[in-house]
Design a protein around this motif. Structure first.
Motif, short mmCIF file in Angstrom:
data_model
loop_
_atom_site.label_atom_id
_atom_site.label_comp_id
_atom_site.label_asym_id
_atom_site.label_seq_id
_atom_site.Cartn_x
_atom_site.Cartn_y
_atom_site.Cartn_z
N LEU A 153 -6.83 -2.02 3.53
CA LEU A 153 -5.90 -1.44 3.16
C LEU A 153 -5.40 -0.77 4.10
O LEU A 153 -3.66 -0.56 3.96
CB LEU A 153 -6.81 0.25 2.90
CG LEU A 153 -5.33 1.48 1.83
CD1 LEU A 153 -5.20 0.40 0.72
CD2 LEU A 153 -6.52 2.65 1.96
N THR A 169 0.66 -1.26 0.19
CA THR A 169 -0.18 0.31 -0.41
C THR A 169 1.12 1.59 0.08
O THR A 169 1.66 1.26 0.56
CB THR A 169 -1.05 -0.38 1.27
OG1 THR A 169 -0.14 0.17 2.13
CG2 THR A 169 -1.60 -1.08 0.96
N ARG A 170 0.18 2.12 -0.20
CA ARG A 170 0.56 4.05 -0.57
C ARG A 170 1.03 4.07 1.06
O ARG A 170 1.83 4.82 1.64
CB ARG A 170 0.21 4.67 -1.03
CG ARG A 170 -0.47 4.57 -2.33
CD ARG A 170 -1.79 5.25 -2.43
NE ARG A 170 -2.58 4.73 -4.57
CZ ARG A 170 -3.07 4.92 -4.66
NH1 ARG A 170 -3.64 5.48 -4.18
NH2 ARG A 170 -3.73 4.34 -5.62
N SER A 210 -10.04 3.06 -0.41
CA SER A 210 -9.78 3.10 -1.56
C SER A 210 -9.83 4.25 -2.34
O SER A 210 -9.81 4.78 -3.05
CB SER A 210 -9.22 1.84 -2.68
OG SER A 210 -10.57 1.20 -2.03
N TYR A 213 4.84 5.08 -5.39
CA TYR A 213 2.97 4.90 -5.61
C TYR A 213 1.60 5.80 -6.00
O TYR A 213 2.23 6.48 -6.87
CB TYR A 213 2.29 4.75 -4.41
CG TYR A 213 2.44 5.42 -2.81
CD1 TYR A 213 2.40 7.23 -3.50
CD2 TYR A 213 3.64 5.86 -2.36
CE1 TYR A 213 1.99 7.97 -2.50
CE2 TYR A 213 3.50 7.19 -1.52
CZ TYR A 213 3.03 8.04 -1.37
OH TYR A 213 2.88 9.08 -0.98
N THR A 268 4.66 0.61 -5.00
CA THR A 268 3.97 0.05 -4.88
C THR A 268 3.82 -0.53 -6.41
O THR A 268 4.34 0.09 -7.00
CB THR A 268 2.37 0.71 -5.01
OG1 THR A 268 2.48 1.78 -5.64
CG2 THR A 268 2.09 0.85 -3.36
#
Ligand code: ADP
Ligand code: MG
Length: 380
Positions: free
Chosen positions: A303, A82-83, A276, A110, A131
């Motif tokens: 997330l 994930t970012r 998201s 990302y 990512t």
């Protein structure tokens, strides 16, 4: 035992001290010498046990002793799911980078933010945290060559090797030189070793830190069996009655997360969501606010289940169970980190009970389960 007795340069000692790292954690004790020794590593240790510094420190140590000519293109690549985790790992590198005599640079790339600044910076960075999707996009635009990568890290390795990332990770692997050091870390790496062998061609050093039999669990787990329509009132009861100051709530979907936030706000509980469907700016700001203790309740999807480190987070609540038992372990692992205890409370509807039994079986622990419907939730 000290960090330097593991072979780590004394240059890091000042920063380690400033960070309050008085001695290496068990995974660090074993991973640091192995990484310095250029071995491939499978590092398995529970959530919150310091796996990040377990690879960041020896990687920086090795970079310092590498020759300058090796620094023209990125030589270290860390892949994360994930970012938010990319930002966090970047921060750990940034913390320890100034200890090096040579000026090396580290960059997180990302999606969800403008690609142009990344295009400018990526070719010159020494250490990349990425990512997979955005990295491929940048490589596709010839903004970066990955043929000098000498060390590859898969953080949350089981997730990165999972079907969801398989195609992208395979395409990235094809861009890397076959002779490289591979470092795989996760709290839940185990069953899918055939996939690991596609990444790690040499025999890796497997480091598995298991709990001592007499070790007290830092995560106090508890569950409430409660009908679906009473989950909202029970959540508010737990927050208000328990006077919880900082709670991370997990929901099963973006819509559910926003619904929970709306109800909390209506009840005058300061809350916001991260998922998201929100802009990266909002995701980043909200998480920063929560980490800083300026937001009482953060409601998130999976997330934020993996890797995210919120110092001293006292409580995680599962409003609904995650589908995967592994994700349950990662979710509750947002609390009980770095030796600080915390509570993990799950709200279980009758329909979820079978699944909860399965999660407990996979985890190898029984969770005390109370009846939520017997609580007086009037007024919540
Ligand atoms: P993991 O990746 O194993 O889930 P992290 O690397 O995110 O865990 O580390 C969890 C927390 O422990 C972080 O806040 C980190 O700063 C802290 N930490 C790491 N190593 C040490 C250490 N040796 N001593 C004290 N705290 C540490
Ligand atoms: Mg981690």
């Amino acid at each position: 035992m000290s960090f330097t007795s593991l072979g780590l340069s004394p240059a890091f000692l000042k920063t380690l001290d400033a960070e309050g790292y008085s001695e290496p954690t068990p995974i660090q004790k074993e991973a640091i010498p192995a990484v310095i020794g250029k071995k491939d590593v499978l590092g398995i240790a529970k959530t919150g046990s310091g796996k990040t510094a377990g690879y960041v420190l020896p990687i920086l140590h090795n970079l310092q002793t590498a020759t300058v000519s090796q620094h023209r293109e990125p030589t270290v690549l860390v892949l994360v799911p994930t970012r938010e985790l990319a930002d966090q790992v970047h921060e750990v590198f940034q913390t320890f980078l100034p200890a090096l005599t040579e000026r090396l640079t580290c960059l997180a790339v990302y999606g969800g933010v403008s690609i142009n600044p990344q295009m400018q910076a990526i070719g010159k960075a020494n250490i990349l945290i990425a990512t997979p999707g955005r990295l491929l996009e940048l490589a596709g635009k010839n903004a970066v060559r990955l043929s000098s990568i000498a060390t590859l890290v898969l953080d949350e390795a089981d997730k990165m090797l999972n079907l969801g990332f398989k195609e992208e990770v395979d395409r990235i692997l094809a861009l890397l030189p076959p002779k490289r050091q591979n470092l795989l870390f996760s709290a839940t790496l185990g069953d899918d070793l055939s996939r690991v062998q596609q990444v790690v061609l040499r025999n890796p050093q497997v480091i598995k830190i298991t709990d001592e039999a007499d070790e007290i669990d830092l995560i106090h787990q508890l569950a409430y069996l409660v009908s679906e329509e009473k989950k909202g009132p029970l959540l508010r009861y737990l927050i208000k009655h328990g006077d919880l100051k900082q709670v991370l709530v997990f929901a099963s979907s973006t819509i559910k997360a926003d619904g929970i936030v709306n109800k909390l706000l209506k009840n005058k509980i300061h809350a916001a969501s991260v998922h998201s469907k929100l802009s990266q700016q909002t995701r980043r700001d909200t998480l920063r606010q929560f980490k800083a203790g300026e937001l009482r309740v953060l409601v998130a999807t999976d997330l934020l289940a993996r890797g995210i480190d919120i110092e001293f987070l006292p409580c995680v609540i599962n409003y609904e169970l995650p589908r995967s038992p592994k994700d349950y372990i990662h979710r509750i692992g947002r609390t009980g980190r770095a030796e600080n205890p915390g509570d993990a409370i799950s709200l279980i509807s009758p329909e979820e009970m079978d699944h909860f039994q399965l999660i407990q079986k996979k985890m190898g622990k029984r969770v005390k389960t109370l009846s939520g419907d017997q609580l007086d939730l009037q007024g919540y």
